[in-house]
Design a protein around this motif. Structure first.
Motif, mmCIF file in Angstrom:
data_model
loop_
_atom_site.group_PDB
_atom_site.id
_atom_site.type_symbol
_atom_site.label_atom_id
_atom_site.label_comp_id
_atom_site.label_asym_id
_atom_site.label_seq_id
_atom_site.Cartn_x
_atom_site.Cartn_y
_atom_site.Cartn_z
ATOM 1 N N UNK A 1 0.933 -7.826 -4.062
ATOM 2 C CA UNK A 1 -0.476 -7.723 -3.722
ATOM 3 C C UNK A 1 -1.149 -9.065 -3.437
ATOM 4 N N UNK A 2 -0.834 -10.124 -4.210
ATOM 5 C CA UNK A 2 -1.522 -11.409 -3.949
ATOM 6 C C UNK A 2 -1.254 -11.983 -2.558
ATOM 7 N N UNK B 1 4.610 7.114 0.394
ATOM 8 C CA UNK B 1 3.541 6.707 -0.513
ATOM 9 C C UNK B 1 3.499 7.645 -1.722
ATOM 10 N N UNK C 1 -3.421 -10.056 1.481
ATOM 11 C CA UNK C 1 -4.571 -10.490 2.271
ATOM 12 C C UNK C 1 -4.260 -11.690 3.174
ATOM 13 N N UNK D 1 4.393 6.678 -5.657
ATOM 14 C CA UNK D 1 3.321 6.787 -6.651
ATOM 15 C C UNK D 1 3.457 8.053 -7.472
ATOM 16 N N UNK E 1 -11.703 -7.515 -10.780
ATOM 17 C CA UNK E 1 -10.316 -7.814 -10.410
ATOM 18 C C UNK E 1 -9.408 -7.896 -11.621
ATOM 19 N N UNK F 1 -12.475 -6.193 4.843
ATOM 20 C CA UNK F 1 -12.643 -5.955 3.400
ATOM 21 C C UNK F 1 -12.991 -7.268 2.687
ATOM 22 N N UNK G 1 -12.531 -14.309 -0.176
ATOM 23 C CA UNK G 1 -11.546 -13.942 -1.204
ATOM 24 C C UNK G 1 -10.235 -13.477 -0.581
ATOM 25 N N UNK G 2 -9.449 -14.444 -0.082
ATOM 26 C CA UNK G 2 -8.176 -14.107 0.529
ATOM 27 C C UNK G 2 -7.030 -14.473 -0.399
ATOM 28 N N UNK G 3 -7.034 -15.732 -0.843
ATOM 29 C CA UNK G 3 -5.985 -16.185 -1.761
ATOM 30 C C UNK G 3 -6.383 -15.960 -3.217
ATOM 31 N N UNK G 4 -7.674 -15.858 -3.454
ATOM 32 C CA UNK G 4 -8.180 -15.729 -4.821
ATOM 33 C C UNK G 4 -9.204 -14.589 -4.858
ATOM 34 N N UNK G 5 -9.473 -14.065 -6.056
ATOM 35 C CA UNK G 5 -10.527 -13.054 -6.155
ATOM 36 C C UNK G 5 -11.884 -13.699 -5.913
ATOM 37 N N UNK H 1 -12.232 -0.426 1.632
ATOM 38 C CA UNK H 1 -11.128 -0.652 0.704
ATOM 39 C C UNK H 1 -10.421 0.664 0.386
ATOM 40 N N UNK I 1 -16.731 -8.485 1.342
ATOM 41 C CA UNK I 1 -16.777 -8.850 -0.072
ATOM 42 C C UNK I 1 -17.401 -10.233 -0.215
ATOM 43 N N UNK J 1 0.820 -1.214 0.000
ATOM 44 C CA UNK J 1 0.000 0.000 0.000
ATOM 45 C C UNK J 1 0.855 1.266 0.000
ATOM 46 N N UNK K 1 -7.965 1.671 3.013
ATOM 47 C CA UNK K 1 -6.879 0.719 3.258
ATOM 48 C C UNK K 1 -5.523 1.411 3.427
ATOM 49 N N UNK K 2 -5.288 2.466 2.673
ATOM 50 C CA UNK K 2 -4.015 3.178 2.806
ATOM 51 C C UNK K 2 -3.885 3.772 4.213
ATOM 52 N N UNK L 1 -3.019 3.572 -6.813
ATOM 53 C CA UNK L 1 -2.533 3.179 -5.497
ATOM 54 C C UNK L 1 -2.296 1.677 -5.348
ATOM 55 N N UNK L 2 -2.283 0.978 -6.460
ATOM 56 C CA UNK L 2 -1.889 -0.424 -6.378
ATOM 57 C C UNK L 2 -3.050 -1.365 -6.229
ATOM 58 N N UNK L 3 -4.243 -0.847 -6.014
ATOM 59 C CA UNK L 3 -5.375 -1.749 -5.820
ATOM 60 C C UNK L 3 -5.981 -2.214 -7.134
ATOM 61 N N UNK L 4 -5.476 -1.684 -8.207
ATOM 62 C CA UNK L 4 -6.012 -2.092 -9.499
ATOM 63 C C UNK L 4 -5.339 -3.344 -10.016
ATOM 64 N N UNK L 5 -4.551 -3.989 -9.182
ATOM 65 C CA UNK L 5 -3.821 -5.188 -9.583
ATOM 66 C C UNK L 5 -4.739 -6.367 -9.788
ATOM 67 N N UNK L 6 -4.163 -7.530 -9.612
ATOM 68 C CA UNK L 6 -4.923 -8.730 -9.926
ATOM 69 C C UNK L 6 -5.750 -9.223 -8.742
ATOM 70 N N UNK L 7 -5.844 -8.394 -7.711
ATOM 71 C CA UNK L 7 -6.483 -8.873 -6.487
ATOM 72 C C UNK L 7 -7.192 -7.706 -5.840
ATOM 73 N N UNK L 8 -8.320 -7.997 -5.196
ATOM 74 C CA UNK L 8 -9.083 -6.944 -4.562
ATOM 75 C C UNK L 8 -8.377 -6.375 -3.377
#
Lengths: 407, 295
Positions: free
Chosen positions: A105-106, B278, A109, B282, A407, A169, A395-399, A185, A173, A97, A188-189, B288-295
């Protein structure tokens, strides 16, 4: 009812879909019949009743604590170690963040979930250890501001709340309550900034607890700067735990990663680089602490001198070099072994400070009772089961399924 | 922007001042009798006068409704420590000529007690009159006082379902009524002198430095742990009598003052620092990085 409405057209099977993993109840029950679950149930069946028994019979009947050993396994392991090993939440949170390293990111969570569960278990362990836990409320009203424990308690309470909000979050979800999880969400920052702030304070304060006991903690571990050591080793613990946890997750929950392009090996190597540097610095900082304490001559002398060497060489310097070598030569297995060593090293360090090297000059030594060990073991198992229950559903490991577009 | 700069200056100024205040002042090193605690009720134990009758133990047990102390034979068989049901003990040491030297131990009632500073709920608190008092109704049973006390005085009722920390109360209730502590009144030999700390330090010095051939040239408790309300003089080594000779001369609560100064700095510095990082990471207009592959 709002929640049900957002699940399109499947009102009747919401429980089956979301709780029973799409199985009918009898099928789900039968799926629970595995050797792993049987062992876990046995451990819980012994440990959890003991937790109740402890309050009926008192600490003397259940623990080996004594007048010279006021803190034992429940503080040294559940509280001290549990909090340190839960440091992955703020470490990875900040990486993603704040520092903007999106490729991590993956694993954010799962790290936050591990952190949240770790704190919950540490608090349960603490409640078991307190003589009159209902008086904990006094921390918030009696102004014991001269106490390091006052700082620890406030920060742990605040950070547990932050972790709960961060974890809510994926929770909302999962429930499909968009109204709740969208604003969270966005926050989160801010939550991550708070998580780093509170963690800095209480991870270090757990070490500061012992500054007031200079004659009691062995000089190799005692230091006026122990709060620095505790904070830095918490970062190490966070990195090592995230490597171990993501490795295990990707073996055990491999079906959750179908269709996702997550290169765990690459992330592991990246974490190893960070771990190598931090651990290397930590090793020399600890050495400085010993020199500062005029205790250099005690290294290698007697049980404590050798024990300190084992902790510092075997569980700090060795994994640090393994991390560096593994990251350089892209050898993921070496990195993973090093991470396990690092995790063991944190357990050893926290137990050393709070139990083993505490009151080292007393003749009566402490060894935890079988009941203390059972309760600690049961709490760890409860944490693992809760982790599994949650990642299988939320949705912790996967969307989240059905949110694919987002996503 | 203007507001931001002003806030920044305020923070910088506050942190700078805080850093200066937390520096140890050199005058502390020169101090003779610490002025703090001078008016507190205190006890001077002259071990050369103690005859080992253990009347203080019996009086303590009676005043605090504790079990009767053991017989002389059992009591002097080994060095005893205080316990959850025993607030004071008289131990037997040896003089150079082999004769007995008795020493009464109990809570030292520090001028700046480590235990009370460690207590996060202030169940333990220092009274302005001297005693370190304990309020069991506030205690949560964390036992940090036991970790903190340099004399290992607080003891815990591990055998109780609802346990308390137990230690000598300095009969704070009796003192509040104007009476002296139970142990003082029964002492037949004059080994326990009761009065204000300032006066007793003077008396101790008069005895010790006035009779250099007799007394060990040290007043235990004058400086130990920053000064205690119970002080001891003797004619043998304090180590031999079982005293904690490794105890620091500094106040124990002061040891953690530096560490306790960290939170305000972290709370003011971390949020702007992290937000700055931050913004830096950026800066190229990345999201802010949340647009990645994960929520």
């Amino acid at each position: 009812m709002d929640s049900l409405a957002t699940v399109p057209g499947r009102n009747g099977s919401w429980v089956q879909d979301r709780i029973l993993l799409g199985m009918t109840f009898p099928v789900y029950l039968r799926s629970l019949w595995t050797p792993f679950n049987v062992v876990c149930t046995a451990i819980l069946a012994v440990g959890l009743p003991l937790l109740v028994y402890r309050f009926a019979a008192g600490l003397g009947a259940t623990t080996n604590l004594s007048q010279t050993q006021p803190w034992g396994l429940w503080i040294g392991f559940d509280m001290m170690t549990g909090i340190a090993l839960a440091a992955g939440g703020f470490t990875i949170g900040a990486t993603v963040e704040i520092f903007g390293l999106d490729e991590y990111h993956p694993i954010e969570r799962p790290a936050i979930l591990t952190g949240f569960l770790g704190y919950m278990l540490a608090v349960i362990g603490l409640v078991a250890d307190l003589g009159k836990p209902w008086n904990m409320i006094g921390i918030f009203s009696n102004n014991g501001t001269q106490s390091v424990l006052f700082e620890v308690a406030w920060c742990v309470a605040c950070y547990s709340t932050v972790l709960l909000l961060e974890f809510s979050v994926p929770f909302f979800e999962w429930l499909g309550w968009e109204r709740f999880y969208r604003p969270l969400k966005k926050a989160l920052l801010g939550l991550t900034v708070l998580s780093v702030m509170f963690s800095t304070m209480h991870q270090s304060a757990l070490g500061s607890l012992f500054i007031i006991a200079p004659g009691k903690l062995h000089p190799l571990w005692y230091s006026g700067q122990i709060f620095l050591f505790f904070f830095i080793s918490a970062v190490i613990a966070g990195i090592c735990m995230v490597i171990v946890e993501s490795t295990l997750s990707h073996r055990i929950f491999s079906e959750q990663f179908e269709g996702q392009h997550v290169d765990v090996d690459k992330l592991t190597l990246g974490l190893a680089k960070a771990g190598a540097v931090v651990m290397f610095a930590y090793f020399f900082l600890k050495l400085q602490g010993v020199i500062d304490n005029h205790a250099l001559g005690l290294i290698g002398v007697g049980f404590y001198g050798k024990w300190w060497l084992l902790e510092m060489l075997g569980f700090v310097l060795l994994p640090s070099l393994m991390f560096a070598w593994g990251a350089r030569n892209r050898h993921v297995t070496v990195v993973r072994v090093a991470a396990v060593l690092g995790v063991v090293g944190i357990v050893v360090n926290r137990l050393n400070v709070s139990v083993v090297a505490y009151n080292y000059n007393q003749s009566v030594r402490y060894w935890p009772s079988w009941m203390e060990i059972s309760v600690s073991l049961a709490l760890v198992v409860a944490g693992i089961l809760a982790f599994r229950w949650i990642v299988n559903r939320m949705p912790v490991l996967r969307p989240m399924k059905g949110h694919a577009g987002e996503h | 922007m203007k507001l931001g700069r002003r806030t920044f200056l305020k923070v910088a100024g506050a942190s700078g001042t805080a850093a200066l205040v937390s520096l140890p002042s050199p005058s502390q090193a020169r101090g003779r009798v610490p002025v703090a605690g001078e008016e507190e009720r205190s006890v001077l134990v002259d071990t050369t006068l103690c005859v080992g009758c253990r009347g203080c133990e019996a009086a303590c047990a009676e005043a605090n409704k504790l079990p009767d102390p053991p017989s002389d034979e059992k009591a002097f068989a080994a060095q005893r420590t205080t316990g959850p049901e025993c607030f004071t003990v008289v131990n037997r040491g040896e003089k150079a000529d082999g004769g007995p030297r008795f020493v009464k131990r109990q809570c030292m009632h520090c001028v700046e007690p480590a235990c009370a500073s460690a207590c996060p709920v202030r169940a333990l608190d220092k009274l302005s009159t001297g005693p370190v008092a304990y309020d069991g109704s506030k205690c949560m049973g964390c036992r940090y006082c036991m970790v903190a006390c340099p004399f290992s005085v607080p003891k815990y009722q591990y055998d109780k379902a609802i346990p308390l920390v137990r230690k000598c109360t300095f009969c704070s209730g009796r003192q509040a009524e104007g009476k002296e502590p139970a142990c003082i009144g029964v002492c037949p030999s004059g080994a326990l002198a009761y009065g204000t700390r300032g006066k007793l330090v003077e008396e101790a010095r008069r005895r010790v430095f006035g009779n250099p051939d007799k007394y060990t040239q040290h007043i235990y408790g004058e400086h130990e742990a920053g000064g205690t309300n119970w002080m001891y003089i003797t004619d043998v080594s304090f180590e031999k009598l079982g005293f904690e000779v490794a105890v620091n001369d500094n106040s124990y609560p002061k040891l953690v003052r530096g560490a306790l100064g960290v939170p305000p700095v972290v709370m003011t510095l971390w949020p702007p620092l992290l937000m700055g990082l931050w913004a830096f990471s950026h800066r190229n207009g990345k999201d802010n990085g949340n647009g990645g592959n994960h929520g």
